[in-house]
Write a protein that holds these residues in place. Structure first.
Motif, PDB file in Angstrom:
ATOM      1  N   MET A 101      -8.211 -14.639  10.034  1.00 14.22           N
ATOM      2  CA  MET A 101      -6.899 -15.023  10.547  1.00 14.22           C
ATOM      3  C   MET A 101      -6.418 -14.029  11.599  1.00 14.22           C
ATOM      4  SD  MET A 101      -4.718 -15.986   7.144  1.00 14.22           S
ATOM      5  CE  MET A 101      -4.919 -17.524   6.265  1.00 14.22           C
ATOM      6  N   LYS A 102      -5.467 -14.473  12.390  1.00 13.56           N
ATOM      7  CA  LYS A 102      -4.785 -13.574  13.306  1.00 13.56           C
ATOM      8  C   LYS A 102      -3.942 -12.587  12.503  1.00 13.56           C
ATOM      9  CE  LYS A 102      -4.585 -16.961  17.052  1.00 13.56           C
ATOM     10  NZ  LYS A 102      -3.707 -17.789  17.908  1.00 13.56           N
ATOM     11  N   ALA A 103      -3.690 -11.434  13.126  1.00 16.63           N
ATOM     12  CA  ALA A 103      -2.986 -10.359  12.430  1.00 16.63           C
ATOM     13  C   ALA A 103      -1.628 -10.804  11.893  1.00 16.63           C
ATOM     14  CB  ALA A 103      -2.812  -9.156  13.362  1.00 16.63           C
ATOM     15  N   ARG A 104      -0.910 -11.619  12.646  1.00 16.34           N
ATOM     16  CA  ARG A 104       0.421 -12.035  12.195  1.00 16.34           C
ATOM     17  C   ARG A 104       0.337 -12.936  10.965  1.00 16.34           C
ATOM     18  NH1 ARG A 104      -0.084 -15.169  16.965  1.00 16.34           N
ATOM     19  NH2 ARG A 104      -0.113 -17.427  16.569  1.00 16.34           N
ATOM     20  N   ASP A 105      -0.748 -13.729  10.863  1.00 19.14           N
ATOM     21  CA  ASP A 105      -0.911 -14.601   9.708  1.00 19.14           C
ATOM     22  C   ASP A 105      -1.302 -13.797   8.473  1.00 19.14           C
ATOM     23  OD1 ASP A 105      -0.294 -16.968  11.124  1.00 19.14           O
ATOM     24  OD2 ASP A 105      -2.337 -17.023  11.926  1.00 19.14           O
ATOM     25  N   VAL A 106      -2.135 -12.766   8.669  1.00 21.23           N
ATOM     26  CA  VAL A 106      -2.463 -11.869   7.560  1.00 21.23           C
ATOM     27  C   VAL A 106      -1.209 -11.135   7.102  1.00 21.23           C
ATOM     28  CG1 VAL A 106      -3.815  -9.870   6.855  1.00 21.23           C
ATOM     29  CG2 VAL A 106      -4.843 -11.597   8.337  1.00 21.23           C
ATOM     30  N   ALA A 107      -0.390 -10.702   8.041  1.00 18.48           N
ATOM     31  CA  ALA A 107       0.857 -10.010   7.692  1.00 18.48           C
ATOM     32  C   ALA A 107       1.773 -10.910   6.879  1.00 18.48           C
ATOM     33  CB  ALA A 107       1.563  -9.528   8.953  1.00 18.48           C
ATOM     34  N   ARG A 108       1.809 -12.198   7.224  1.00 18.29           N
ATOM     35  CA  ARG A 108       2.627 -13.137   6.456  1.00 18.29           C
ATOM     36  C   ARG A 108       2.131 -13.221   5.011  1.00 18.29           C
ATOM     37  NH1 ARG A 108       1.336 -17.740   4.666  1.00 18.29           N
ATOM     38  NH2 ARG A 108      -0.479 -17.968   6.032  1.00 18.29           N
ATOM     39  N   GLN A 109       0.820 -13.306   4.836  1.00 20.13           N
ATOM     40  CA  GLN A 109       0.264 -13.343   3.488  1.00 20.13           C
ATOM     41  C   GLN A 109       0.586 -12.049   2.733  1.00 20.13           C
ATOM     42  OE1 GLN A 109      -3.982 -14.070   4.235  1.00 20.13           O
ATOM     43  NE2 GLN A 109      -3.726 -16.109   3.336  1.00 20.13           N
ATOM     44  N   ARG A 110       0.398 -10.937   3.421  1.00 16.46           N
ATOM     45  CA  ARG A 110       0.555  -9.630   2.778  1.00 16.46           C
ATOM     46  C   ARG A 110       2.002  -9.368   2.373  1.00 16.46           C
ATOM     47  NH1 ARG A 110      -2.044  -6.031   6.722  1.00 16.46           N
ATOM     48  NH2 ARG A 110      -4.082  -6.737   5.995  1.00 16.46           N
ATOM     49  N   ALA A 111       2.953 -10.017   3.064  1.00 19.71           N
ATOM     50  CA  ALA A 111       4.371  -9.790   2.773  1.00 19.71           C
ATOM     51  C   ALA A 111       4.757 -10.243   1.365  1.00 19.71           C
ATOM     52  CB  ALA A 111       5.244 -10.513   3.804  1.00 19.71           C
ATOM     53  N   SER A 112       3.949 -11.126   0.775  1.00 17.56           N
ATOM     54  CA  SER A 112       4.271 -11.606  -0.572  1.00 17.56           C
ATOM     55  C   SER A 112       3.527 -10.831  -1.650  1.00 17.56           C
ATOM     56  CB  SER A 112       3.940 -13.098  -0.687  1.00 17.56           C
ATOM     57  OG  SER A 112       2.545 -13.314  -0.574  1.00 17.56           O
ATOM     58  N   ILE A 113       2.850  -9.761  -1.250  1.00 14.08           N
ATOM     59  CA  ILE A 113       2.100  -8.930  -2.198  1.00 14.08           C
ATOM     60  C   ILE A 113       2.604  -7.500  -2.093  1.00 14.08           C
ATOM     61  CG2 ILE A 113      -0.182  -8.120  -2.888  1.00 14.08           C
ATOM     62  CD1 ILE A 113      -1.361 -10.550  -1.404  1.00 14.08           C
ATOM     63  N   GLY A 114       3.162  -6.988  -3.162  1.00 15.65           N
ATOM     64  CA  GLY A 114       3.627  -5.602  -3.173  1.00 15.65           C
ATOM     65  C   GLY A 114       2.492  -4.667  -3.541  1.00 15.65           C
ATOM     66  N   MET A 115       2.469  -3.486  -2.934  1.00 19.10           N
ATOM     67  CA  MET A 115       1.422  -2.517  -3.267  1.00 19.10           C
ATOM     68  C   MET A 115       2.030  -1.131  -3.414  1.00 19.10           C
ATOM     69  SD  MET A 115      -2.395  -2.105  -1.759  1.00 19.10           S
ATOM     70  CE  MET A 115      -3.592  -1.053  -2.607  1.00 19.10           C
ATOM     71  N   VAL A 116       1.626  -0.450  -4.488  1.00 21.82           N
ATOM     72  CA  VAL A 116       2.081   0.910  -4.764  1.00 21.82           C
ATOM     73  C   VAL A 116       0.846   1.803  -4.828  1.00 21.82           C
ATOM     74  CG1 VAL A 116       3.286   2.409  -6.405  1.00 21.82           C
ATOM     75  CG2 VAL A 116       4.091   0.058  -6.024  1.00 21.82           C
ATOM     76  N   PHE A 117       0.858   2.870  -4.017  1.00 24.49           N
ATOM     77  CA  PHE A 117      -0.306   3.728  -3.860  1.00 24.49           C
ATOM     78  C   PHE A 117      -0.197   4.980  -4.727  1.00 24.49           C
ATOM     79  CE2 PHE A 117       0.320   1.270  -0.011  1.00 24.49           C
ATOM     80  CZ  PHE A 117      -0.962   0.835   0.327  1.00 24.49           C
ATOM     81  N   GLN A 118      -1.302   5.765  -4.751  1.00 23.99           N
ATOM     82  CA  GLN A 118      -1.268   7.054  -5.453  1.00 23.99           C
ATOM     83  C   GLN A 118      -0.197   7.954  -4.844  1.00 23.99           C
ATOM     84  OE1 GLN A 118      -5.122   9.000  -5.820  1.00 23.99           O
ATOM     85  NE2 GLN A 118      -6.170   7.037  -5.619  1.00 23.99           N
ATOM     86  N   ARG A 119      -0.242   8.053  -3.525  1.00 19.25           N
ATOM     87  CA  ARG A 119       0.776   8.834  -2.813  1.00 19.25           C
ATOM     88  C   ARG A 119       1.910   7.892  -2.434  1.00 19.25           C
ATOM     89  NH1 ARG A 119       0.128  14.122  -3.895  1.00 19.25           N
ATOM     90  NH2 ARG A 119      -2.106  14.497  -4.135  1.00 19.25           N
TER      91      ARG A 119
END
Length: 275
Positions: A101-119
């Motif tokens: 996908m284009k970057a903007r479409d991946v960003a749309r998908q990613r916006a509905s997934i929260g991520m918490v990192f080690q740092r």
């Protein structure tokens, strides 16, 4: 219109219900990933149903964090399929051929997934409440006043109501990680990913972060968690998978895998972790 969680909850039931209709929340089919000649994931399969907590265990370098990053396409897979809520992540399929996908479409998908990192990756020049408000305003174009009201409610729900105007450098590691969780929740995600969220914390601060995660599980948030916290896995997880050498050595309910493992690789890992 602002959607606030009920008192004592971190997320509102309507948000959860809207994200949990008819499909597995996460489905991995024969996922492969290499970095150069190093094969990190070798045909991984698993399914996470809505409102489940799925814990990934295993030795360092086994592929856990890479798999987590593949779920939201922070890492591109080399073969296989990864679906979130029935939608293929990062790719469109045309005639059995995947096209990224284009970057903007991946960003749309990613916006509905929260991520918490080690740092914690907080903005050091922004206060706790400004960190939580940032993405809803910039990405979702939420009005500033609404974003501020919702950010304050989230910070209070993770026990940081007295720290709204405090900068990250003035917070403990556990407090910073709770701000990071509130920041991820501010986007109203349908799925939360946690990559060893307590590994960078002093031992006495681990419990406060795990308690927030336990509350999320009680509220019905779907979570995939990479962790070495065996107590959390036993108490909260609906399913666990041991990843070693890029393959899932064993998976199933936590009381089976962690208490009565069948595979020698699982027994060896547990003997080292629980020693």
């Amino acid at each position: 219109m602002s959607s606030q969680p009920e008192e004592g909850h971190l997320i509102d039931a309507a948000t959860v219900a809207a994200a949990t209709v008819g499909q597995p929340m996460v489905k991995a089919e024969q996922v492969w990933k290499s970095f150069g000649k190093l094969e990190v994931l070798k045909g991984v399969d698993f399914v996470v149903q809505p409102q489940q907590t799925f814990v990934l265990l295993g030795p360092s370098g086994g592929g856990k964090s890479t798999l987590l990053r593949c779920i939201n396409h922070l890492e591109k897979i080399d073969a296989g399929r990864l679906y979130v809520a029935g939608e293929l992540m990062g790719y469109k399929e045309r005639g059995k051929v995947l096209h990224e996908m284009k970057a903007r479409d991946v960003a749309r998908q990613r916006a509905s997934i929260g991520m918490v990192f080690q740092r914690f990756n907080l903005f050091p020049h922004k206060t706790a409440i400004e960190n939580v408000m940032e993405a809803p305003i910039k990405v979702q174009h939420v009005p500033r006043k609404q974003a501020e009201t919702e950010a304050e409610a989230l910070l209070r729900s993770v026990g940081l109501g007295e720290k709204l105007d405090t900068y990250p450098a003035q917070l403990s590691g556990g407090q910073q990680q709770r701000v990071a969780i509130a920041r991820a929740l501010a986007m109203k995600p349908k799925l939360m990913l946690f990559d060893e969220p307590t590994s960078a914390l002093d031992p006495e601060l681990v419990g406060e972060v795990l308690e927030v995660m336990k509350q999320l599980a009680r509220d019905g948030m779907t979570m995939v968690v990479v962790t070495h916290e065996m107590g959390f896995a036993k108490e909260v997880a609906d399913g666990v998978a041991l990843i070693d050498g890029g393959v899932i050595a064993e998976q199933g309910p936590p009381m089976e895998v962690l208490v009565n493992p069948k595979e020698e690789r699982t027994k060896l890992f547990l003997s080292k972790v629980l020693a």
